[in-house]
Enzyme design. Structure first.
Site, PDB file in Angstrom:
ATOM      1  N   GLY A 143       0.796  -1.213   0.000  1.00 31.87           N
ATOM      2  CA  GLY A 143       0.000   0.000   0.000  1.00 31.87           C
ATOM      3  C   GLY A 143       0.829   1.262   0.000  1.00 31.87           C
ATOM      4  N   VAL A 144       1.055   1.869   1.178  1.00 32.63           N
ATOM      5  CA  VAL A 144       1.744   3.156   1.274  1.00 32.63           C
ATOM      6  C   VAL A 144       3.259   2.994   1.221  1.00 32.63           C
ATOM      7  CG1 VAL A 144       2.117   5.180   2.722  1.00 32.63           C
ATOM      8  CG2 VAL A 144      -0.169   4.199   2.542  1.00 32.63           C
TER       9      VAL A 144
ATOM     10  N   GLU B  45      -0.222  33.177  -1.901  1.00 33.58           N
ATOM     11  CA  GLU B  45       0.421  33.727  -0.713  1.00 33.58           C
ATOM     12  C   GLU B  45       0.395  32.756   0.465  1.00 33.58           C
ATOM     13  OE1 GLU B  45       2.212  36.263  -0.430  1.00 33.58           O
ATOM     14  OE2 GLU B  45       1.758  37.408  -2.240  1.00 33.58           O
TER      15      GLU B  45
ATOM     16  N   ASP C  98      -2.132   0.066  10.120  1.00 34.23           N
ATOM     17  CA  ASP C  98      -2.218  -0.377  11.514  1.00 34.23           C
ATOM     18  C   ASP C  98      -3.433  -1.277  11.729  1.00 34.23           C
ATOM     19  OD1 ASP C  98       0.075   1.080  12.288  1.00 34.23           O
ATOM     20  OD2 ASP C  98      -1.105   2.910  12.421  1.00 34.23           O
ATOM     21  N   ALA C  99      -4.568  -0.890  11.156  1.00 34.08           N
ATOM     22  CA  ALA C  99      -5.772  -1.718  11.282  1.00 34.08           C
ATOM     23  C   ALA C  99      -5.586  -3.045  10.550  1.00 34.08           C
ATOM     24  CB  ALA C  99      -6.985  -0.977  10.733  1.00 34.08           C
TER      25      ALA C  99
ATOM     26  N   SER D  47      13.222  39.450   1.685  1.00 34.97           N
ATOM     27  CA  SER D  47      13.389  40.893   1.882  1.00 34.97           C
ATOM     28  C   SER D  47      13.529  41.226   3.360  1.00 34.97           C
ATOM     29  CB  SER D  47      12.190  41.637   1.294  1.00 34.97           C
ATOM     30  OG  SER D  47      11.037  41.416   2.106  1.00 34.97           O
TER      31      SER D  47
ATOM     32  N   GLU E 230       3.728  29.819  -2.571  1.00 32.51           N
ATOM     33  CA  GLU E 230       5.029  30.418  -2.290  1.00 32.51           C
ATOM     34  C   GLU E 230       5.789  29.613  -1.238  1.00 32.51           C
ATOM     35  OE1 GLU E 230       7.053  34.721  -1.086  1.00 32.51           O
ATOM     36  OE2 GLU E 230       4.891  34.591  -1.481  1.00 32.51           O
TER      37      GLU E 230
ATOM     38  N   GLU F 133       2.176  13.809  12.461  1.00 30.58           N
ATOM     39  CA  GLU F 133       1.111  13.711  11.464  1.00 30.58           C
ATOM     40  C   GLU F 133      -0.055  14.632  11.797  1.00 30.58           C
ATOM     41  OE1 GLU F 133       1.868   9.030  10.267  1.00 30.58           O
ATOM     42  OE2 GLU F 133       0.326   9.570  11.716  1.00 30.58           O
TER      43      GLU F 133
ATOM     44  N   HIS G  13       6.534   1.368  11.537  1.00 29.62           N
ATOM     45  CA  HIS G  13       5.757   2.203  12.452  1.00 29.62           C
ATOM     46  C   HIS G  13       5.701   1.465  13.778  1.00 29.62           C
ATOM     47  CE1 HIS G  13       3.082   5.223  13.786  1.00 29.62           C
ATOM     48  NE2 HIS G  13       1.938   4.731  13.375  1.00 29.62           N
TER      49      HIS G  13
END
Length: 348
Positions: free
Chosen positions: A39-40, A244, A100-101, A270, A248, A212, A124
């Site tokens: 997955g991740v 803004e 985790d689940a 600046s 940026e 997180e 984790h």
């Protein structure tokens, strides 16, 4: 392992210079690394390990979308892509990279294949730190180790392909074989870490859950939303308010911070910007400090973990999650963001 001074405090750090890839390959040459979950973190870690010359297999449910993703990434069914239980049986190092689940649900299956001498690897500290809540209690005769890249699996892979490394923490919860340190560091180098810094499972999960919910995701979204709202209420256009507030920061200023630090970023803005930032940063610190203090207490008490377990274990959690993400995605600020991204030069 080197002692490096960070802001006056010495920490244990392992670099790729002192622990080269060739050493990691030699240490793990007889191991089969089974990535459980795609997955991740699974794709980035497994592809980096494969490209670095390690023996890697994937364990994934055949009926899932991620099975098809694994095939698209070059994994071959029956050769290095297997159903989860077969991968657990074949692997000598089981990288438990489900959510985790998902780890809670699959733990009985994984546990029965943790025969003596194997290693159980996490990215984790959740499952082990909150073991009374998760039920994840490893047998005493296996190594239990952790490599936690400080970023998403996508970032880990992208940086690897660029010849860079994503820093990772490492921890040893259980050293049954006497080889846990060698194993965890070799794996950390193998997955593409920039350098490795020492932690514990508990400290990893406490810092991770705080981060997180804080500056990495929750707090930054809250700050974005508040500033954007103030600008819009005072007559600024969506484009101006988004540029803004977000554009940026992410495209110009944060790369400067990453390059040489906050003071260097200030020095490259600046004098008017410097003066204002120096005058206001402590007000933001003082305003947010009580929230972060409350957040850390909730993490340490296990309340954040329990909320995650309760929510993510429900059958309809993905549907509800998508509803909340849709609300975020379709807010005016992020619709403006989508339009701004399309106008970037690289997209035209």
């Amino acid at each position: 392992m080197a002692k490096i001074n960070f802001g006056g405090t010495e920490e244990n750090v392992v670099t790729r210079e002192e622990f080269p890839l060739a050493k990691a390959q030699e240490l793990l040459k007889n191991d089969t690394i089974a990535i459980i979950g795609y997955g991740v973190q699974g794709p980035g870690q497994s592809l980096n390990l494969r490209d670095n010359g390690f023996n890697v297999i994937i364990g994934q449910r055949k009926s899932s979308k991620t099975w098809d993703k694994a095939i698209a990434d070059g994994w071959v069914p029956g050769k290095n892509l297997f159903e989860i239980e077969e991968a657990c049986q074949r692997g000598t190092i089981l990288q438990f990279l489900l959510s985790d689940a998902g780890q809670i649900a699959l733990w009985p299956t994984v546990k029965k294949h943790l025969t003596p001498g194997k290693a159980l690897y996490f990215s984790h500290g959740f499952g082990i730190t909150y073991k009374e809540r998760t039920g994840i209690i490893p047998p005493a005769d296996v190594d239990v180790i952790l490599i936690a890249p400080k970023g998403s699996g996508t970032s880990l892979r992208r940086m690897f392909l660029q010849g860079r490394g994503l820093n990772s923490s490492y921890a040893i919860f259980q050293d049954a074989t006497g080889k846990a340190w060698d194993r965890v560091v070799a794996l950390g180098i193998g997955v593409g870490s920039g350098y490795l810094f020492e932690t514990t499972f508990k400290k990893e999960v406490y810092s991770d859950l705080t981060g997180e919910r804080g500056t990495l995701m929750g707090a930054i979204q809250g700050i974005f939303a508040a500033q954007y709202e103030v600008l819009r209420k005072n007559g600024h256009s969506p484009s101006e308010a988004f540029n803004e507030t977000v554009e940026e920061l992410t495209q110009s200023l944060m790369p400067l911070v990453a390059e040489n630090g906050m003071d260097w970023m200030y020095a490259n803005c600046s004098t008017t910007a410097q003066r204002g930032a120096l005058d206001w940063w402590k007000k933001f610190r003082d305003a947010s400090l009580p929230v972060f203090t409350e957040l850390y207490k909730e993490v340490a008490a296990g309340n954040e973990a329990q909320r995650s377990i309760d929510s993510n274990s429900k059958d309809d959690y993905r549907v509800k999650l998508e509803e909340e993400l849709k609300e975020l995605r379709e807010s005016e600020m992020w619709r403006a963001g989508a339009a701004v991204r399309k106008l970037r030069p690289e997209n035209n």
